[in-house]
Design a protein around this motif. Structure first.
Motif, PDB file in Angstrom:
ATOM      1  N   ILE A 133       0.835  -1.208   0.000  1.00 42.52           N
ATOM      2  CA  ILE A 133       0.000   0.000   0.000  1.00 42.52           C
ATOM      3  C   ILE A 133       0.871   1.259   0.000  1.00 42.52           C
ATOM      4  O   ILE A 133       0.401   2.331  -0.328  1.00 42.52           O
ATOM      5  CB  ILE A 133      -0.995   0.062   1.177  1.00 42.52           C
ATOM      6  CG1 ILE A 133      -0.281   0.147   2.509  1.00 42.52           C
ATOM      7  CG2 ILE A 133      -1.962  -1.077   1.154  1.00 42.52           C
ATOM      8  CD1 ILE A 133      -1.186   0.641   3.601  1.00 42.52           C
ATOM      9  N   GLN A 179      -3.878  -3.392  -4.771  1.00 41.43           N
ATOM     10  CA  GLN A 179      -5.193  -3.910  -4.358  1.00 41.43           C
ATOM     11  C   GLN A 179      -5.044  -5.201  -3.561  1.00 41.43           C
ATOM     12  O   GLN A 179      -5.789  -5.441  -2.609  1.00 41.43           O
ATOM     13  CB  GLN A 179      -6.096  -4.126  -5.575  1.00 41.43           C
ATOM     14  CG  GLN A 179      -6.433  -2.847  -6.325  1.00 41.43           C
ATOM     15  CD  GLN A 179      -6.814  -1.726  -5.384  1.00 41.43           C
ATOM     16  OE1 GLN A 179      -7.660  -1.883  -4.512  1.00 41.43           O
ATOM     17  NE2 GLN A 179      -6.173  -0.570  -5.543  1.00 41.43           N
ATOM     18  N   TYR A 182      -4.235  -3.956  -0.107  1.00 39.13           N
ATOM     19  CA  TYR A 182      -5.398  -3.410   0.596  1.00 39.13           C
ATOM     20  C   TYR A 182      -6.356  -4.516   1.012  1.00 39.13           C
ATOM     21  O   TYR A 182      -6.832  -4.564   2.143  1.00 39.13           O
ATOM     22  CB  TYR A 182      -6.144  -2.412  -0.301  1.00 39.13           C
ATOM     23  CG  TYR A 182      -5.674  -0.994  -0.125  1.00 39.13           C
ATOM     24  CD1 TYR A 182      -5.901  -0.310   1.071  1.00 39.13           C
ATOM     25  CD2 TYR A 182      -4.997  -0.332  -1.140  1.00 39.13           C
ATOM     26  CE1 TYR A 182      -5.465   0.985   1.237  1.00 39.13           C
ATOM     27  CE2 TYR A 182      -4.550   0.968  -0.983  1.00 39.13           C
ATOM     28  CZ  TYR A 182      -4.794   1.625   0.211  1.00 39.13           C
ATOM     29  OH  TYR A 182      -4.357   2.893   0.385  1.00 39.13           O
ATOM     30  N   ARG A 185      -5.049  -6.654   3.867  1.00 43.58           N
ATOM     31  CA  ARG A 185      -5.137  -5.969   5.166  1.00 43.58           C
ATOM     32  C   ARG A 185      -6.576  -5.919   5.665  1.00 43.58           C
ATOM     33  O   ARG A 185      -6.859  -6.159   6.836  1.00 43.58           O
ATOM     34  CB  ARG A 185      -4.591  -4.551   5.051  1.00 43.58           C
ATOM     35  CG  ARG A 185      -3.074  -4.476   5.154  1.00 43.58           C
ATOM     36  CD  ARG A 185      -2.555  -3.134   4.702  1.00 43.58           C
ATOM     37  NE  ARG A 185      -3.024  -2.026   5.517  1.00 43.58           N
ATOM     38  CZ  ARG A 185      -2.368  -1.553   6.573  1.00 43.58           C
ATOM     39  NH1 ARG A 185      -1.234  -2.108   6.944  1.00 43.58           N
ATOM     40  NH2 ARG A 185      -2.829  -0.544   7.256  1.00 43.58           N
ATOM     41  N   LEU A 186      -7.471  -5.607   4.743  1.00 40.08           N
ATOM     42  CA  LEU A 186      -8.888  -5.509   5.108  1.00 40.08           C
ATOM     43  C   LEU A 186      -9.425  -6.867   5.565  1.00 40.08           C
ATOM     44  O   LEU A 186     -10.102  -6.974   6.600  1.00 40.08           O
ATOM     45  CB  LEU A 186      -9.659  -5.014   3.880  1.00 40.08           C
ATOM     46  CG  LEU A 186     -11.021  -4.423   4.102  1.00 40.08           C
ATOM     47  CD1 LEU A 186     -10.903  -3.167   4.945  1.00 40.08           C
ATOM     48  CD2 LEU A 186     -11.663  -4.091   2.766  1.00 40.08           C
ATOM     49  N   TYR A 229     -15.654  -2.212   0.121  1.00 34.16           N
ATOM     50  CA  TYR A 229     -14.418  -1.645  -0.427  1.00 34.16           C
ATOM     51  C   TYR A 229     -14.389  -1.742  -1.951  1.00 34.16           C
ATOM     52  O   TYR A 229     -13.597  -1.079  -2.599  1.00 34.16           O
ATOM     53  CB  TYR A 229     -13.200  -2.346   0.188  1.00 34.16           C
ATOM     54  CG  TYR A 229     -11.889  -1.935  -0.436  1.00 34.16           C
ATOM     55  CD1 TYR A 229     -11.436  -0.614  -0.309  1.00 34.16           C
ATOM     56  CD2 TYR A 229     -11.130  -2.817  -1.191  1.00 34.16           C
ATOM     57  CE1 TYR A 229     -10.259  -0.209  -0.903  1.00 34.16           C
ATOM     58  CE2 TYR A 229      -9.944  -2.422  -1.784  1.00 34.16           C
ATOM     59  CZ  TYR A 229      -9.512  -1.116  -1.636  1.00 34.16           C
ATOM     60  OH  TYR A 229      -8.350  -0.709  -2.232  1.00 34.16           O
ATOM     61  N   ALA A 233     -12.209   0.354  -4.682  1.00 38.39           N
ATOM     62  CA  ALA A 233     -11.211  -0.483  -5.350  1.00 38.39           C
ATOM     63  C   ALA A 233     -11.310  -0.325  -6.863  1.00 38.39           C
ATOM     64  O   ALA A 233     -10.296  -0.223  -7.556  1.00 38.39           O
ATOM     65  CB  ALA A 233     -11.400  -1.944  -4.957  1.00 38.39           C
TER      66      ALA A 233
ATOM     67  N   GLN B 213      -0.970   9.618   1.629  1.00 40.31           N
ATOM     68  CA  GLN B 213      -1.930   9.628   0.514  1.00 40.31           C
ATOM     69  C   GLN B 213      -1.726  10.853  -0.359  1.00 40.31           C
ATOM     70  O   GLN B 213      -1.782  10.785  -1.591  1.00 40.31           O
ATOM     71  CB  GLN B 213      -3.364   9.607   1.039  1.00 40.31           C
ATOM     72  CG  GLN B 213      -3.757   8.256   1.605  1.00 40.31           C
ATOM     73  CD  GLN B 213      -5.085   8.298   2.309  1.00 40.31           C
ATOM     74  OE1 GLN B 213      -5.872   9.220   2.096  1.00 40.31           O
ATOM     75  NE2 GLN B 213      -5.332   7.341   3.160  1.00 40.31           N
ATOM     76  N   ASN B 268       3.246   5.434   6.674  1.00 45.07           N
ATOM     77  CA  ASN B 268       2.185   4.458   6.907  1.00 45.07           C
ATOM     78  C   ASN B 268       2.390   3.686   8.202  1.00 45.07           C
ATOM     79  O   ASN B 268       1.450   3.481   8.962  1.00 45.07           O
ATOM     80  CB  ASN B 268       2.073   3.501   5.721  1.00 45.07           C
ATOM     81  CG  ASN B 268       1.203   4.072   4.622  1.00 45.07           C
ATOM     82  OD1 ASN B 268       0.203   4.740   4.912  1.00 45.07           O
ATOM     83  ND2 ASN B 268       1.571   3.844   3.383  1.00 45.07           N
TER      84      ASN B 268
END
Lengths: 301, 284, 591
Positions: A133, A179, A182, A185-186, A229, A233, B213, B268
């Motif tokens: 990320i 992706q 992400y 992690r999610l 998400y 995404a 970000q 992060n």
């Protein structure tokens, strides 16, 4: 209800994009050498620039409804729709494959990390995901080219460099990487939360095997945050595809978008923006409806 | 009587905060170096030297990080890139902080229909491919640093608004706010003395997550040639410059890419670590 | 015959000094019912989790837990799953959190049967339906398809019991199974638990903080404190002559409604300080597209005198909290007026004058939530003085004095709320409420979140303040035992209406409304020698969106006649009490 709710969003987004372009200082042809007034008038007439703004907007909307985004200012021989029609299938294939890869790898990695919380595997996955990320596609993609194409010579460095399917491997992976991170992690976070919940404790007290608990109790609630998400995404993959298409020289929508942006091709940039906004809004609506269907607490309302 | 809250084992917490500490120091070092560095070497970021193009990095020579296609010193240019990247990111984060906190606090404090409407708008914007709009904006107007600030701020405030709104809403429902009302504290006093101090920690934590970000968006735009313009540069622009010479002069991409990655990873980790320390329950 | 045996069970967490459970030994015979009682943090739940093999990963444990000589402590999941839920099953405290919100009730129960092959898969559905009926759920077919959020708290706990009994266990562990429920529903669930135990012959380990529950449902009782067992005796012996100091304390603090009201007589001739006149509260609720009105409080009147405490008692959904919030102006009233010393108060707190802010104060249920986490104790208590620009030159002194009066010592003045215990936090909240010397204090479930002994201290503190300053108190509570300890007069609310109001003593001795009587019957008495009503009140409190015609209580009332379902009985009466019941005159509900 939700379908009706999406329409104003759609209109608002198109209106904002449209007005942004119309608010531009000077017309689209200003940058070129001065044209004779009558020629300019003819051009304005041809592009309906002489009409009042609301009329232009309605004309534009009517065009979109039948898939017509008007002519391109640069690619004089093509309409924006033709360009999109030609470039989109490639971009869509790239995006869909990347999304699929991200879901498969991300969910598996996230689940593995969550179920072996605090193990070496979990730390490794978490660290790699953090890298994923943090490091942007436009850093990863050229480095991949450097390693796998230039140094190792396993894969072609650009789309044009090969005719086989292998020319899409690197682009897909590059696009999927953030992706994957992400999603991993999610998935990890929501899976850990669900596995620590009271109702999973109940299921354990009822003597259910871990496999059954995951299958019958945990998987659905753990995947719901992932579903919400999906909207962001999809937007992120579309954004990422700009870079990937640029780096690997893939003639997709993103590449036309950037060349349009650098050449101040207003209608093309506007057309692609609106086109992608519509896609994203529609996909979001699908996700929303799916969510409502899967969560009994929302469904029963 | 519920299960005792499973706090992070102490050891892990120390490790977590050690990581936070390392990241913070590393970032501080990079930031200070980017400001002080140019004074230590006598190259400047814009002088070209066509006799010395594509010099590889060296420890003993004049150009630590080598030179680019115009013979400019990459060390000085990288430091400049760091400076501009950090500057843009921090300012843009403040923009998003400003919009996000105000928007979120208003939605959360007013609640009800206003809140529902305001958050619907945020939800709708959340899923838009924003970069496309930003690029559209860049195309239509002259490219400028100001526009980049606005663009990044306009994207990143959404997160902040959501978080601040959620926290405000939950604070507002706590009975200490009711107690303050009964004492006769004004609405302003409640927001100022009772809500804001309890938002602060969270906002600072999320700020550390907003900065990376913002860096991403800025470097993305610069990479596409739509951000910072030559001879000024940012890390994104340097990476883009490097892609043209991937085969011949790898340092031109590897060095700025590494610096960018290190900065992003540090931010992060810092944000994640701070968030976990502040609120052990939220580990997303 | 011995079923379960614990030997020297110790459970320790890395972040605490004291073990959660420390060298605990006891045993349970087949068919026996054993109570495990103690205050929060005494290690009761940890013991149950240890038996079920559910201790969290970071717990360290030692000792032995055997069921029929099979070791459970440290057993593998596969070994444990041969025992649970076929030999030992558990019902948890919070039925809402313990059921999976995403899976239908039927599927959750059926899964247990399928997983353990308790029956052929073709029969799983009918077995599940049968069990749902056995635990007293109406219309099992419908509940089978329902999701947890569609059921009431009592129904969810019935489902949990059904799930626990599917494997026909030899031992049922119930961890505070009724703590989250209303008192009339608690009575139903406990009655069901007793009936099912008789039917199946299973042994029961009942974990609770409530001595009343223990007294009537357990043959033997183990008293725990700080992870240790202090007593392990038959329940009758224990209640007759508790040997440990802790048990004596618990018993003394135990809410008991059969004791005499220990409050003073109603202050005679004191002036009315607060008058509530036909106040109603309603909320508009939007769901989907339709909006509907929730009538939380129907027109309600009450006069409060200086030095008097009026308790407003009711179950969840009775409107008592909405009423309290309307009186102080945190909710707007829909109609009616609130007057303070004869002058009418504005509907919302922000529209009220400064003087009125000073005169009406409130103490809230959750003491920690009622203190700003970012402020220090002294600042919290000082804030009212600051807002009202009072005692500018000697504020520290005033703050210190009022904190000391509620029993907070100097050492705590600079602490933050999270560094306080629940009882201390509530004392600070009381100090803040009283520092401006209000005339009226409204306490909304002010002791509900506290342990028994702490409850008693806080109530004593409030009584002291009342005697000192003539404070008038409205005490909102669901707990009749608390009512008895603090109030002069009582108002019983049901579905937004007052159904009975009477002087405290009279209400407890001679209840006139069948609902009051049912409430009193439902409270478990901490005395095993008292025989309590066997048939608990049926059903649960109705929906205030669509209240029944006539008397709101008639669908649950055993004594209802035709008129009860047709006309709403007015609140009327002669003498000291008022009652809203058509049959009040003819019925004799005296104890």
């Amino acid at each position: 209800m939700r379908i009706l709710g999406a329409i104003p969003t759609l209109l608002l987004v198109i209106a904002v994009a449209f007005l942004m372009v119309r608010a531009a200082p000077g017309g689209p042809f200003d940058s070129e050498r001065a044209l004779p007034p009558d020629v300019e008038q003819n051009i304005e007439k041809a592009y309906h620039l002489d009409e009042p703004l609301p009329a232009q907007f309605v004309r534009y909307l009517a065009g979109i409804a039948v898939g017509d985004f008007g002519p391109s200012f640069r690619y004089r021989d093509y309409t924006v729709s033709e360009i999109i029609r030609q470039a989109f299938p490639l971009s869509m294939r790239l995006g869909a494959m990347a999304m699929l890869l991200a879901l498969i790898v991300g969910v598996s990695a996230g689940m593995a990390a969550a179920l072996h919380k605090n193990s070496m595997l979990d730390r490794l996955i978490s660290a790699v995901a953090m890298l994923g990320i943090s490091v942007p596609i436009f850093v990863v993609a050229p480095l991949m080219v450097l390693v796998f194409a230039v140094s190792l010579d396993w894969l072609p460095a650009s789309y044009a460099g090969s005719a086989g399917a292998d020319r899409l491997i690197m682009p897909i992976i590059a696009l999927a990487l953030p992706q994957i991170a992400y999603i991993a992690r999610l998935t990890r976070a929501s899976m850990i939360e669900i596995m620590a919940s009271d109702f999973v404790r109940t299921a354990r007290a009822q003597g259910l095997r871990t496999a059954s608990i995951i299958r019958y109790h945990a998987i659905k609630p753990a995947m719901l945050p992932l579903l919400s998400y999906m909207g962001p995404a999809i937007a992120a993959v579309l954004t990422g595809s700009i870079v990937v298409e640029q780096v690997f020289g893939i003639p997709g929508v993103g590449q036309f978008f950037i060349s349009g942006a650098l050449n101040r091709d207003y209608t093309l940039v506007l057309g692609i923006t609106v086109f992608y906004a519509v896609i994203v809004i529609v996909l979001n609506l699908v996700v929303d409806l799916l969510y409502g269907f899967l969560d009994p607490r929302i469904r029963s309302r | 009587m519920s299960l005792a809250p499973t706090l992070l084992p102490v050891r892990q917490q120390v490790r977590g905060s050690r990581l936070v500490w390392i990241c913070a120091s590393l970032l501080a070092f990079i930031a200070i170096a980017s400001v002080a560095g140019p004074f230590l070497v006598d190259n400047d970021y814009r002088s070209t030297d066509f006799d010395n193009i594509f010099l590889p990095p060296t420890i003993t020579g004049q150009h630590f990080f080598g030179t680019d296609d115009l013979g400019r010193d990459l060390f000085v240019r990288t430091l400049l890139g760091v400076r501009i990247t950090l500057f843009v990111a921090v300012i843009a984060s403040f923009v998003s902080l400003f919009i996000g906190v105000i928007y979120g606090a208003i939605a959360g404090y007013l609640g009800g229909k206003v809140d529902a409407l305001m958050m619907r708008l945020v939800d709708a914007m959340y899923a838009l491919p924003f970069i496309f709009f930003v690029i559209l904006l860049m195309v239509v107007f002259e490219r400028s640093l100001l526009l980049i600030f606005i663009a990044i701020g306009a994207i990143n405030w959404l997160d902040m608004a959501r978080i601040v709104r959620g926290q405000t809403l939950s604070l507002k429902q706590r009975s200490f706010v009711d107690a303050a009302k009964l004492i006769g504290v004004s609405s302003f006093g409640i927001v100022w003395r009772h809500i804001t101090p309890n938002l602060l920690g969270l906002v600072i934590v999320y700020m550390t997550l907003t900065i990376p970000q913002a860096i991403l968006v800025e470097s993305f735009l610069s990479f596409l040639g739509l951000g910072v313009q030559e001879p000024q540069t940012s890390l994104g622009a340097l990476v883009y410059g490097g892609t043209n010479h991937v085969q011949s002069a790898t340092w031109l991409i590897v060095i700025p890419a590494t610096v960018l990655a290190v900065i992003l990873v540090c931010f992060n980790f810092l944000g994640d670590g701070l968030r976990e320390l502040a609120d052990p329950k939220s580990k997303t | 015959m011995e079923l379960l045996r614990l030997r020297n069970l110790t459970v320790q967490y890395p972040d605490t000094q004291q073990p959660a459970v420390s060298s605990l030994s006891f045993s349970i015979d087949r068919g026996e019912s054993v109570g495990l009682v103690g205050e929060s943090g005494s290690g009761k739940t940890q013991t149950a989790l240890a038996i079920m093999g559910l201790l969290p990963a970071n717990a360290h444990y030692s000792g032995s837990i055997c069921i029929d000589n099979q070791e459970l402590l440290g057993a593998s999941v596969a070994e444990l799953n041969r025992v649970r839920p076929g030999r030992v099953a558990m019902v948890f405290q919070d039925p809402q959190a313990s059921l999976n919100p995403y899976v239908s009730i039927g599927d959750q129960l059926r899964r247990i049967l399928l997983e353990h092959r308790f029956c052929p898969s073709a029969e799983a559905r009918s077995r599940t339906l049968h069990m749902l009926g056995r635990v007293g759920l109406p219309d099992p077919e419908r509940q089978y398809r329902s999701y947890p959020h569609q059921l009431s708290g009592g129904m969810r706990q019935r489902v949990m019991m059904g799930a626990a009994l599917l494997g026909d266990p030899d031992l049922l562990i119930a961890d505070e199974p009724t703590t989250a429920l209303d008192v009339t529903v608690q009575a139903q669930i406990l009655a069901l638990l007793g009936a099912l135990r008789e039917e199946t012959g299973a042994a029961l380990l009942l974990i609770t903080h409530d001595l009343g529950v223990i007294a009537h449902h357990c043959q033997r009782t183990i008293v725990m404190d700080h992870g240790r067992a202090l007593e392990d005796r038959t329940t009758h012996e224990l209640f007759a002559a508790p040997s440990s100091e802790k048990m004596q304390q618990l018993l003394h603090a135990a809410p008991c409604i059969s004791r005499d009201c220990d409050t003073l007589a109603t202050p005679a001739g004191a002036p009315v300080v607060l008058e509530i006149d036909a106040v109603a509260v309603s909320f508009d609720e939007r769901r989907g597209g339709a909006s509907r009105t929730l009538n939380a409080v129907r027109p309600f009147s009450l006069a409060l005198r200086t030095g008097e405490t009026i308790a407003i008692v009711g179950e969840s959904g009775s409107g008592k909290t909405s009423l309290a919030r309307a009186v102080v102006g945190l909710n707007a009233t829909t109609q009616g007026t609130v007057s303070f010393q004869g002058s009418r108060l504005a509907a919302t707190v922000s529209a009220r004058s400064r003087a009125h802010h000073r005169d009406l104060q409130m103490v809230f249920q959750d003491p920690l939530a009622s203190l700003n986490p970012a402020m220090r104790v002294a600042d919290i208590v000082e804030e009212p003085l600051r807002v009202h620009a009072e005692a500018t030159d000697r504020r520290d002194q005033v703050v210190a004095e009022s904190l000391r009066r509620v029993g907070i010592s100097e050492a705590f003045f600079d602490r933050f709320p999270h560094e306080l215990s629940g009882g201390q936090a509530q004392r600070v909240a009381i100090a803040r409420a009283l520092i401006l010397n209000p005339k009226v204090l409204i306490c909304d479930e002010a002791v509900a979140a506290l342990d028994g002994t702490v409850q008693e201290e806080i109530l004593a503190l409030l009584r002291e303040e009342q005697q000192r300053s003539g404070l008038a108190i409205i005490f909102i509570t669901h707990d009749l035992a608390v009512v008895r300890q603090i109030s002069h007069r009582v108002v019983v609310m049901y579905m937004g209406r007052a159904v009975e109001t009477a002087p405290c003593e009279q209400l407890f001795r001679r209840p006139k409304h069948p609902y009051t009587k049912a409430l009193l019957d439902a409270v478990p008495q901490p005395d095993p020698t008292i025989r309590q009503a066997v048939t608990p009140l049926v059903g649960e409190i109705g929906s205030i969106i669509s209240p029944p015609d006539g008397c709101p209580f008639n669908p649950r009332c055993e004594l209802a006649i035709k008129i009860c379902s047709e006309t709403l009985p007015p609140l009327s009466g002669n003498g000291a009490g008022l009652v809203a019941c058509h049959r009040a005159e003819e019925l004799d509900l005296t104890y």
